[in-house]
Scaffold this active site. Structure first.
Site, PDB file in Angstrom:
ATOM      1  N   VAL A 106       0.839  -1.207   0.000  1.00 49.48           N
ATOM      2  CA  VAL A 106       0.000   0.000   0.000  1.00 49.48           C
ATOM      3  C   VAL A 106       0.871   1.254   0.000  1.00 49.48           C
ATOM      4  O   VAL A 106       0.675   2.165  -0.812  1.00 49.48           O
ATOM      5  CB  VAL A 106      -0.951   0.009   1.207  1.00 49.48           C
ATOM      6  CG1 VAL A 106      -1.699   1.343   1.290  1.00 49.48           C
ATOM      7  CG2 VAL A 106      -1.952  -1.135   1.110  1.00 49.48           C
ATOM      8  N   LEU A 148      -7.144  -0.970  -2.508  1.00 51.84           N
ATOM      9  CA  LEU A 148      -6.231  -1.543  -3.494  1.00 51.84           C
ATOM     10  C   LEU A 148      -6.294  -3.062  -3.439  1.00 51.84           C
ATOM     11  O   LEU A 148      -6.181  -3.655  -2.372  1.00 51.84           O
ATOM     12  CB  LEU A 148      -4.794  -1.085  -3.234  1.00 51.84           C
ATOM     13  CG  LEU A 148      -4.554   0.427  -3.132  1.00 51.84           C
ATOM     14  CD1 LEU A 148      -3.075   0.697  -2.880  1.00 51.84           C
ATOM     15  CD2 LEU A 148      -5.033   1.135  -4.392  1.00 51.84           C
ATOM     16  N   GLU A 197      -4.430  -6.510  -4.234  1.00 55.04           N
ATOM     17  CA  GLU A 197      -3.100  -7.017  -4.554  1.00 55.04           C
ATOM     18  C   GLU A 197      -3.125  -7.595  -5.966  1.00 55.04           C
ATOM     19  O   GLU A 197      -4.035  -8.321  -6.343  1.00 55.04           O
ATOM     20  CB  GLU A 197      -2.670  -8.086  -3.554  1.00 55.04           C
ATOM     21  CG  GLU A 197      -2.341  -7.510  -2.189  1.00 55.04           C
ATOM     22  CD  GLU A 197      -1.636  -8.519  -1.289  1.00 55.04           C
ATOM     23  OE1 GLU A 197      -0.653  -9.120  -1.740  1.00 55.04           O
ATOM     24  OE2 GLU A 197      -2.079  -8.685  -0.139  1.00 55.04           O
ATOM     25  N   LEU A 210     -18.495 -14.235  -7.795  1.00 60.27           N
ATOM     26  CA  LEU A 210     -19.482 -15.303  -7.938  1.00 60.27           C
ATOM     27  C   LEU A 210     -18.843 -16.611  -8.405  1.00 60.27           C
ATOM     28  O   LEU A 210     -19.532 -17.483  -8.929  1.00 60.27           O
ATOM     29  CB  LEU A 210     -20.587 -14.894  -8.925  1.00 60.27           C
ATOM     30  CG  LEU A 210     -21.612 -13.873  -8.438  1.00 60.27           C
ATOM     31  CD1 LEU A 210     -22.639 -13.582  -9.514  1.00 60.27           C
ATOM     32  CD2 LEU A 210     -22.298 -14.339  -7.159  1.00 60.27           C
ATOM     33  N   GLY A 217      -9.096 -15.501   1.791  1.00 60.01           N
ATOM     34  CA  GLY A 217      -8.003 -15.274   2.726  1.00 60.01           C
ATOM     35  C   GLY A 217      -7.288 -13.980   2.393  1.00 60.01           C
ATOM     36  O   GLY A 217      -7.908 -12.994   1.997  1.00 60.01           O
ATOM     37  N   CYS A 222      -6.419  -9.025   4.217  1.00 60.08           N
ATOM     38  CA  CYS A 222      -7.504  -8.084   4.540  1.00 60.08           C
ATOM     39  C   CYS A 222      -8.783  -8.749   5.024  1.00 60.08           C
ATOM     40  O   CYS A 222      -9.256  -8.467   6.132  1.00 60.08           O
ATOM     41  CB  CYS A 222      -7.805  -7.212   3.322  1.00 60.08           C
ATOM     42  SG  CYS A 222      -6.447  -6.115   2.850  1.00 60.08           S
ATOM     43  N   LYS A 251      -4.076 -15.610  -3.835  1.00 61.67           N
ATOM     44  CA  LYS A 251      -4.762 -15.391  -5.106  1.00 61.67           C
ATOM     45  C   LYS A 251      -3.703 -15.160  -6.173  1.00 61.67           C
ATOM     46  O   LYS A 251      -2.520 -14.944  -5.869  1.00 61.67           O
ATOM     47  CB  LYS A 251      -5.725 -14.204  -5.036  1.00 61.67           C
ATOM     48  CG  LYS A 251      -5.060 -12.851  -4.953  1.00 61.67           C
ATOM     49  CD  LYS A 251      -6.103 -11.745  -5.092  1.00 61.67           C
ATOM     50  CE  LYS A 251      -5.446 -10.387  -5.251  1.00 61.67           C
ATOM     51  NZ  LYS A 251      -6.433  -9.326  -5.523  1.00 61.67           N
ATOM     52  N   ARG A 253       0.070 -14.783   2.986  1.00 61.87           N
ATOM     53  CA  ARG A 253      -0.630 -14.542   4.248  1.00 61.87           C
ATOM     54  C   ARG A 253      -2.069 -15.030   4.190  1.00 61.87           C
ATOM     55  O   ARG A 253      -2.818 -14.676   3.293  1.00 61.87           O
ATOM     56  CB  ARG A 253      -0.604 -13.051   4.597  1.00 61.87           C
ATOM     57  CG  ARG A 253       0.749 -12.538   5.028  1.00 61.87           C
ATOM     58  CD  ARG A 253       0.719 -11.040   5.255  1.00 61.87           C
ATOM     59  NE  ARG A 253       0.484 -10.298   4.010  1.00 61.87           N
ATOM     60  CZ  ARG A 253       0.384  -8.974   3.937  1.00 61.87           C
ATOM     61  NH1 ARG A 253       0.464  -8.251   5.052  1.00 61.87           N
ATOM     62  NH2 ARG A 253       0.180  -8.384   2.777  1.00 61.87           N
TER      63      ARG A 253
END
Length: 441
Positions: free
Chosen positions: A19, A155, A157, A252, A259, A262, A327, A334
């Site tokens: 960030v 934001l 990632e 969807l 996870g 955030c 992702k 994390r």
């Protein structure tokens, strides 16, 4: 007496994580002079030397452009903020043992700023902080001539630069009009609606957005489980839902759970905020529970893939994992649902081999129970099943006939729905997809 609107002058950014570094580099890209402060001297040295330690598409380029143009500099000396008209706080607020955000880093910096900042300066918080934190920061500063503004970040990632320069909205929560206008000036050149509100509403809005996304994801995963039971296909159900403008197409798709840095902590923070206010956010609590249940569903699918039964023993079986980050588009491990699945499989005695394009084998210490390889095809060697856990687009482009030939048992558990039946039919690979009840007996 109203104060005249000053100038931002040099903008200070505290924190050089994804960030903070994105914020600093993008503000420099917009033409501001920016100094980015971080206590990690090694990171500061890397940035000064031209190395960008945060993986974000486009970030390297704008960091290098900013430093070459001498609009962007890095230091570990907080005294550099003494010349700044605006200081942006981009500090971590991890969940503590009680489930509350740990604001110690934010509080420490605010206390130091109390004696550093010039008159009529603004402290703007991009950190995700508990509701009421702007007012708390004002008390810690104890400076009537310095304003505190909530300017939450939204934001994603893997899309941080794009989201900063082309955001859906810019939220500025300020009690003083002059402070609001000063922060607005930082975003000159960004085409986005500006939402002007009070600090508490801005702080709560960040939690509200993330918790809503978590609820939507859990709802989708629960629908996927229902599809499996009744013989429906979640992709078809979602296609119908997405055509309703009130629902929209995003979030969807089923997956192994949500996870990252955030959603887990922000949902818990909203629960605790509600509890302190005398409200029970049962809907959010249910989303958290469904997310935990999703891990169990994925593990059951893996057992079925390996043994033919949801309660079968997988101890001693080799299982290949494709994707480990929480992702695609990031190197962030994390609270990764992929690692949660891996941990559960390891506890049952499975022998795990994993590949992720952003987790090379030299990061082995970060994933102790998984043998990392640098070639995706190696995860299939001698495997009783391959489990696709992160939605990296390149996985859909793999030669699945090679994977099928290398595996002892040619079956893939596609937890992200990025494969088509046509990808695996010709190689003779069985595919178990979340939410696909049309292929389950």
């Amino acid at each position: 007496m109203a104060r005249a609107i000053g100038t931002t002058g040099t903008i200070g950014v505290v924190g050089a994580g994804y960030v903070g570094l994105t914020t600093a580099a993008c503000l420099a890209h917009l033409g501001h002079d920016v100094v980015c402060v971080d206590t990690d001297r090694r990171k500061v040295a890397q940035l000064r030397g031209g190395a960008v330690p945060v993986r974000e598409p486009g970030l390297d380029e704008i960091v290098h452009d900013g430093t070459r143009a001498r609009r962007l500099s890095f230091t570990s000396d907080i005294e550099a903020l003494a010349v700044c008209g605006v200081v942006m706080l981009c500090l971590p607020t991890p969940m503590d043992e009680s489930g509350d955000p740990d604001t110690s880093a934010v509080d420490s910096v605010v206390r130091q700023l109390a004696t550093l900042l010039p008159a009529d300066a603004v402290v703007a918080s991009k950190s995700t902080v508990p509701v009421g934190s702007a007012h708390r920061a004002e008390r810690l500063l104890n400076r009537a001539d310095v304003a505190v503004v909530s300017n939450p970040e939204f934001l994603r990632e893997g899309h941080a630069v794009e989201d900063f320069l082309r955001p859906a909205r810019i939220v500025i929560g300020a009690s003083d009009a002059w402070a609001c206008h000063l922060v607005e000036r930082m975003y000159d050149g960004v085409d986005a609606p500006i939402v002007r509100t009070d600090p508490v509403s801005a702080e709560l809005a960040k939690y509200a957005c993330n918790a809503f996304l978590a609820v939507k994801l859990s709802y989708t995963n629960l629908l996927a489980a229902l599809c499996e039971r009744v013989g429906a296909e979640i992709g078809e159900v979602a296609r119908v839902m997405a055509l309703d403008d009130r629902i929209g197409a995003s979030f969807l798709r089923p997956g192994p759970g949500w996870g990252g840095s955030c959603l887990p902590k922000d949902t818990v923070a909203l629960l605790r905020t509600g509890r302190r206010a005398g409200l029970d956010f049962g809907l959010v609590r249910a989303a958290i529970d469904v997310n935990a249940q999703q891990l169990d569903r994925v593990v059951r699918d893996v057992r079925r893939a390996v043994t033919g039964e949801e309660c079968g023993r997988i101890a001693g079986h080799r299982i290949g994992l494709l994707g480990l980050t929480f992702k695609a588009g990031t190197a962030d491990l994390r609270d990764s649902p992929a690692l949660a699945v891996a941990d559960a499989l390891a506890r049952e005695g499975a022998v795990l081999t994993g590949y992720d394009p952003e987790v090379p084998s030299d990061r082995q210490r970060a994933v102790a129970d998984i043998r990392l390889v640098d070639d995706p095809y190696q995860v299939a060697k001698g495997a009783s099943a391959v489990v696709l856990l992160t939605e990296w687009p390149e996985f859909a482009e793999l030669d699945w006939s090679v994977i099928g030939a290398a595996a002892n048992n040619p079956v893939v558990v596609d937890t992200r729905g990025i494969l088509d039946d046509s990808d695996v039919e010709q190689p003779g690979i069985d595919r178990i997809a979340l939410g696909d009840g049309t292929h389950r007996s």
